[in-house]
Design an enzyme around this catalytic site. Sequence first.
Site, PDB file in Angstrom:
ATOM      1  N   LYS A  93     -10.957  14.974 -10.412  1.00 35.87           N
ATOM      2  CA  LYS A  93     -11.784  13.834 -10.002  1.00 35.87           C
ATOM      3  C   LYS A  93     -13.235  14.131 -10.338  1.00 35.87           C
ATOM      4  O   LYS A  93     -13.824  15.099  -9.846  1.00 35.87           O
ATOM      5  CB  LYS A  93     -11.625  13.589  -8.509  1.00 35.87           C
ATOM      6  CG  LYS A  93     -12.536  12.499  -7.984  1.00 35.87           C
ATOM      7  CD  LYS A  93     -12.188  12.145  -6.569  1.00 35.87           C
ATOM      8  CE  LYS A  93     -13.201  11.187  -5.993  1.00 35.87           C
ATOM      9  NZ  LYS A  93     -12.862  10.837  -4.614  1.00 35.87           N
ATOM     10  N   LYS A 153      -9.108  11.072 -12.594  1.00 37.21           N
ATOM     11  CA  LYS A 153      -9.872   9.927 -12.108  1.00 37.21           C
ATOM     12  C   LYS A 153     -11.342  10.087 -12.471  1.00 37.21           C
ATOM     13  O   LYS A 153     -11.880  11.170 -12.239  1.00 37.21           O
ATOM     14  CB  LYS A 153      -9.710   9.853 -10.585  1.00 37.21           C
ATOM     15  CG  LYS A 153     -10.575   8.845  -9.886  1.00 37.21           C
ATOM     16  CD  LYS A 153     -10.388   8.938  -8.409  1.00 37.21           C
ATOM     17  CE  LYS A 153     -11.329   7.980  -7.725  1.00 37.21           C
ATOM     18  NZ  LYS A 153     -11.277   8.111  -6.283  1.00 37.21           N
TER      19      LYS A 153
HETATM   20  C1  PBG Z   1     -13.857   9.328  -2.294  1.00 36.58           C
HETATM   21  C2  PBG Z   1     -13.154   8.312  -3.123  1.00 36.58           C
HETATM   22  C3  PBG Z   1     -13.691   7.714  -4.253  1.00 36.58           C
HETATM   23  C4  PBG Z   1     -12.769   6.792  -4.707  1.00 36.58           C
HETATM   24  C5  PBG Z   1     -11.661   6.877  -3.884  1.00 36.58           C
HETATM   25  N1  PBG Z   1     -11.916   7.830  -2.894  1.00 36.58           N
HETATM   26  C6  PBG Z   1     -14.887   8.018  -5.031  1.00 36.58           C
HETATM   27  C7  PBG Z   1     -16.164   8.272  -4.397  1.00 36.58           C
HETATM   28  O1  PBG Z   1     -16.620   7.497  -3.538  1.00 36.58           O
HETATM   29  O2  PBG Z   1     -16.790   9.267  -4.765  1.00 36.58           O
HETATM   30  C8  PBG Z   1     -13.009   5.900  -5.881  1.00 36.58           C
HETATM   31  C9  PBG Z   1     -12.023   4.855  -6.172  1.00 36.58           C
HETATM   32  C10 PBG Z   1     -12.511   3.756  -7.010  1.00 36.58           C
HETATM   33  O3  PBG Z   1     -13.665   3.658  -7.460  1.00 36.58           O
HETATM   34  O4  PBG Z   1     -11.679   2.885  -7.266  1.00 36.58           O
HETATM   35  N2  PBG Z   1     -13.109   9.862  -1.304  1.00 36.58           N
END
Ligand code: PBG
Length: 339
Positions: free
Chosen positions: A201, A258
């Site tokens: 991520k 991601k």
């Molecule tokens: C953080 C989290 C994020 C997403 C899901 N869980 C990213 C973030 O805020 O850093 C992103 C998902 C998306 O943009 O669709 N726990």
Amino acid sequence: MAAVTDRPVRLRRNRDNRHIRELTRAVRLHREQFIQPLFVVEGLAAREAVPGLRDVYRETPASLLRQIESDLESGISKFLLFGVPGTRVEPTRDLFISHTFTSARLADIRSRFGDAVWVAADVCLCSYTTHGHCGILTDSRDHVDNDVTVAALARAALEFAHAGADCIAPSDMQDGRVAAIRASLDGAGFERRALMSYAAKFHSAFYGPFRVAANSAPDRANTLKDRASYQIDPGRPDDALLAARRDAAEGADILMVKPGLPYLDVLARLSAAIPLPWAVYQTSGEQAGIDVLAAQNLADPVRAQLETWTAFARAGAQMIISYAARRAALYLDQQGTQE
Ligand code: PBG
Ligand code: ZN
């Protein structure tokens, strides 16, 4: 033997018509491989649209169940649930963070739909904390305290398993959380619950609409202003490989990359290197890009969406987490007809 040079190699024969294109296609998509993210928010009077995303809502507990019912009718049965509590806390190492709102939604879903649905519960703290970080801060407030956070995440995961989650999906990016969550699940007899790690991520600018939906943007007034000290740097693909190997060794069942499109190289490389099932998360910012192009008649939404999903499958993803999953069956039926 005839000279090969006097006649061109006719690659276009296999592109000639819809039938031969369907027959020769090597990468195929199916509705079975899609996961639909869902947001459920405590204390809303009515569901609210998420800015930038077509057909995505911050659901109330009641509208959540109606939405799942409609998604099942659209052929989508796998979900990734984000619970957004009504109150935020300033967590400390001693304060137990309550996940009862989200747990109650998981229990609702399970009692209403039984095993007709598969539900992964996102585990993170950024919707719970006053500062919007994915964990508990050190006293200096300039750093997320890794091990204290991991302990809190493992407790949340256990709560979600008790409530009926099929899968636990930690998105916090702390070190060692996969091992800790696996141990806490196994210790309570939840050996059969899966663990999907947001292993690769990245620290991305493509999370905008999500942070509105989940009320989880880091507070810019805080000493620690962004997630760069825990999410992966876009320029360090090897960090993603190390994290994925580590999470596999700690017991993850499914690994994730991601965002999707900006990290196709990472998905292709990691999925070739590690023989676990791979998920890709087409994030809210990526989706908003497609939805904006389509809204302005600058792209065909069906073709744009299918092209990105095909890229994910081609790069090695078995499963695709997409805000447009609920339109996947419709789009796949239209594949080829609108060209
Ligand atoms: C953080 C989290 C994020 C997403 C899901 N869980 C990213 C973030 O805020 O850093 C992103 C998902 C998306 O943009 O669709 N726990
Ligand atoms: Zn988070």
